[in-house]
Design a protein around this motif. Sequence first.
Motif, PDB file in Angstrom:
ATOM      1  N   ILE A 107      56.614  25.723   7.559  1.00  0.00           N
ATOM      2  CA  ILE A 107      55.493  25.584   8.488  1.00  0.00           C
ATOM      3  C   ILE A 107      55.436  24.129   8.958  1.00  0.00           C
ATOM      4  O   ILE A 107      55.988  23.232   8.314  1.00  0.00           O
ATOM      5  N   GLU A 108      54.775  23.938  10.091  1.00  0.00           N
ATOM      6  CA  GLU A 108      54.622  22.569  10.574  1.00  0.00           C
ATOM      7  C   GLU A 108      53.265  22.040  10.148  1.00  0.00           C
ATOM      8  O   GLU A 108      52.254  22.753  10.252  1.00  0.00           O
ATOM      9  N   ILE A 109      53.259  20.823   9.678  1.00  0.00           N
ATOM     10  CA  ILE A 109      51.991  20.248   9.216  1.00  0.00           C
ATOM     11  C   ILE A 109      51.508  19.193  10.207  1.00  0.00           C
ATOM     12  O   ILE A 109      52.271  18.332  10.639  1.00  0.00           O
ATOM     13  N   VAL A 110      50.264  19.331  10.585  1.00  0.00           N
ATOM     14  CA  VAL A 110      49.670  18.399  11.553  1.00  0.00           C
ATOM     15  C   VAL A 110      48.564  17.618  10.843  1.00  0.00           C
ATOM     16  O   VAL A 110      47.575  18.193  10.389  1.00  0.00           O
ATOM     17  N   HIS A 111      48.780  16.341  10.716  1.00  0.00           N
ATOM     18  CA  HIS A 111      47.767  15.511  10.045  1.00  0.00           C
ATOM     19  C   HIS A 111      46.788  14.960  11.069  1.00  0.00           C
ATOM     20  O   HIS A 111      47.188  14.340  12.047  1.00  0.00           O
ATOM     21  N   VAL A 112      45.521  15.195  10.828  1.00  0.00           N
ATOM     22  CA  VAL A 112      44.488  14.648  11.715  1.00  0.00           C
ATOM     23  C   VAL A 112      43.472  13.908  10.841  1.00  0.00           C
ATOM     24  O   VAL A 112      42.764  14.541  10.048  1.00  0.00           O
ATOM     25  N   PRO A 113      43.393  12.606  10.938  1.00  0.00           N
ATOM     26  CA  PRO A 113      42.392  11.873  10.144  1.00  0.00           C
ATOM     27  C   PRO A 113      41.007  12.033  10.764  1.00  0.00           C
ATOM     28  O   PRO A 113      40.434  11.077  11.324  1.00  0.00           O
ATOM     29  N   ALA A 114      40.490  13.235  10.696  1.00  0.00           N
ATOM     30  CA  ALA A 114      39.298  13.606  11.466  1.00  0.00           C
ATOM     31  C   ALA A 114      38.073  12.766  11.096  1.00  0.00           C
ATOM     32  O   ALA A 114      37.355  12.278  11.972  1.00  0.00           O
ATOM     33  N   ASN A 115      37.829  12.601   9.795  1.00  0.00           N
ATOM     34  CA  ASN A 115      36.643  11.841   9.401  1.00  0.00           C
ATOM     35  C   ASN A 115      36.751  10.374   9.806  1.00  0.00           C
ATOM     36  O   ASN A 115      35.791   9.769  10.289  1.00  0.00           O
TER      37      ASN A 115
END
Lengths: 176, 368, 251
Positions: A107-115
């Motif tokens: 699977i592809e992992i998408v990192h989003v530093p949302a906080n």
Amino acid sequence: MLVKMLIAGFGGQGVLSMGLNIAEAAMLEGRNVTYLPSYGAEVRGGTANCTVAISDEEIASPVASSPEFVVAMNQPSAIKFQHHIQSGGLFFLNSSLVETEILRGDIEIVHVPANKMAEELGSPKVANMVMLGAFTRKSGVVEFDSVIQALRHTLGSKKKLIDVNEKALVKGYELY
Amino acid sequence: MRWSAPRLPSRSTVSKVLMDGNSAIAEAAIRAGLRCYFGYPITPQNELTEYMAMHLGRKKGCTFLQAESEVAAINMVYGASLVGARAMTSSSSPGISLKQEGISYLAACELPAVIVNMQRGGPGLGSIAAAQSDYFQATRGGGHGDYRTIVLGPSSVQELADMTMRAFDLADKYKIPVMILGDGVLGQMKEPVEFKREAPEITPTREGTLQGAGGGASRIVKTFTSNPSELEEINWSLFRRYQLIKKNETTWDTYMTDDARLVVVAYGIAARIARGAIKSLRAKGLKVGLFRPVTLWPFPDEPLRELVKNVRQLLVFEMNMGQMIEDVQLALAGKGEVSFYGRPGGVIPAPDEVGRVMSRLYYQKGLK
Amino acid sequence: MKLIYTRPESLKKAAFHYCPGCGHSVAHRLVCEVIDEMELRGRTIGIPPPGCSVFAYNYFDVDMAESAHGRGAAVATGIKRACPGIIVFTYQGDGDLAGIGTAETIHAANRGENITTIFINNAVYGMTGGQMAPTTLSGMKTTTTPYGRDPATEGRPMRMSEMLAPLEGVAYIERVAISSPANIRKAKKAIARAFRMQIDNRGFSMVEILSPCPTNWKMTPVQSWKWVEEEMTRVFPPGVYKDVTEPENAG
């Protein structure tokens, strides 16, 4: 074409409103959509999740046993749902709160530093909107314009809230 | 990529709203002229009660009341129906058990009412997850005495709304309690829905109901009698009405049955899941179809008998241990071959799972 | 010739099936007299219970509707909420109101439902053959307390008027006794007062009527009326328990 997504996190992180926003956006685009929240005692326990299915044809089941997209807004959700994603699917991680290492190579992992990004905007509460922006861009399941439109409808006359949420959406959208 | 401000058509051009099944029932009921709603909290139908609190309670001449119990709620419905108001209550499986006393009285006194059951897993407190555990209870009357209620089995949020409106009309037309048999998923899920009626300004009052005797003769609404032959006539009169309902109102739906060699019989959410499975199997060349009872009582036994003239193999699929299958077998009286697949307890099988069961059966029975 | 006594208009010309000495017929007549005098017949619905008075609809010449056992207050609530202009009264026995229908009664009273309850307390289940009721006196013999009601295992008689009066939704509660002509006159006044509360939208009103049941008490009519007067009133003292229009009884 049927796509399903699961969005999970702590109660109060706005995971249900993220899902609702996507569902509304899909409806505005004239597509079939179902939105199914977790409910009852499960939610009272502090974790929440919802499933959204979007299709140009009828949707048989609103339940997703192996969704194409999973959004994990917190650590427990990342651990719990990482094995649910379909091969080739996208796994969105709120990297501000998720530390666990995802071991799946299919699977592809998408990192989003949302906080972190939301805090930079001065409103930590809109982390979900940052994630939603990134999700919309990366998944392509709905048009970004529809997401904005849905947001404006949900928030109605609360101009200030709309502004801050839109800013967060755009920021997330421009991440990728 | 930079984003620029959207230019989409304004929302007012979209006539649909995204709504959960419970709220959609409530809105549809208000538009059907509901005057009194009496409820009691139970998952997974609370959104219905809460919607009524928000929107019916403030409407002129209308009543929302959270009763002290399910038993009280259904008896309040009885009271409101006595004086001609469109009245309803809603609950989920354990609460519906408690309401059976009142439903029996409504049936006995020939009073219209709408009862919603958003089924959950049982027996006992069971679970709050969606199930089809109450088919027997719903379609056999449910309470004491020899009676039936009309039972509708919707399978989408749109159908929940449409069937709620139909339920009130049927209830009034035949002076009978009508049950909408949904489940937790239908109640909780949101889908786009369109309401086909506007709410009336004044909620209707049925004619010929108790209003006080005025200057005329007083009237009695009762069933109790110490004379068995009097009660026998009441039972016959109810039975004749049930026959009429069977004749006029039996409703069903078919999907890809024309050339089918295997037909799934399912209702509600299960029918919808089966439909998805059928679509996938058709793409692989399997001749499969769906027969969906829409009225669960009266059960569409005649159309089912017609169907097995051409299709020998049926698969009954339910989210229970096998309840509707008894109606299928009764209808077919030995004709055709009936298999069963069930998932009880609140487990919701995926279309793929049902599809696997279907294709296994398809090959096992040599239907290829 | 001056007419001093006649059948009330709201009472049908039917012979009561009640036992000789039973309090129901007196209570029926009192309610009918009040309905006539207050000119309520045309807009009244009565709710009789299962029990001896299930046949009340054969006597009351007003619109009547059967209720399930104990659910009178809920049914009346439904009627009153749907059509607030209708005058609704429930007619309930002690098993009905204080046993199986306790919840419905308490909550209707607490909500201040604008309905009137005529509560017949005769300390037994009558129609089913004289079993113990919630209001059966301590030591009293019934078919299910053949050795007498034992408070240690069966509890003491429930005093519904005292229980309900403190609830804020209650406008009026009085306990009366069918035991003598004077007390019957008092009972009628109480019933009229209860209906007045409803007409004035004051809230829940109830008249508890201590009523003889000679058959199940295994007494003569005269003994049973005496027993109401001497024994029942000791446990269930007559009086006004709540009257929101009277400062001293406003609760």
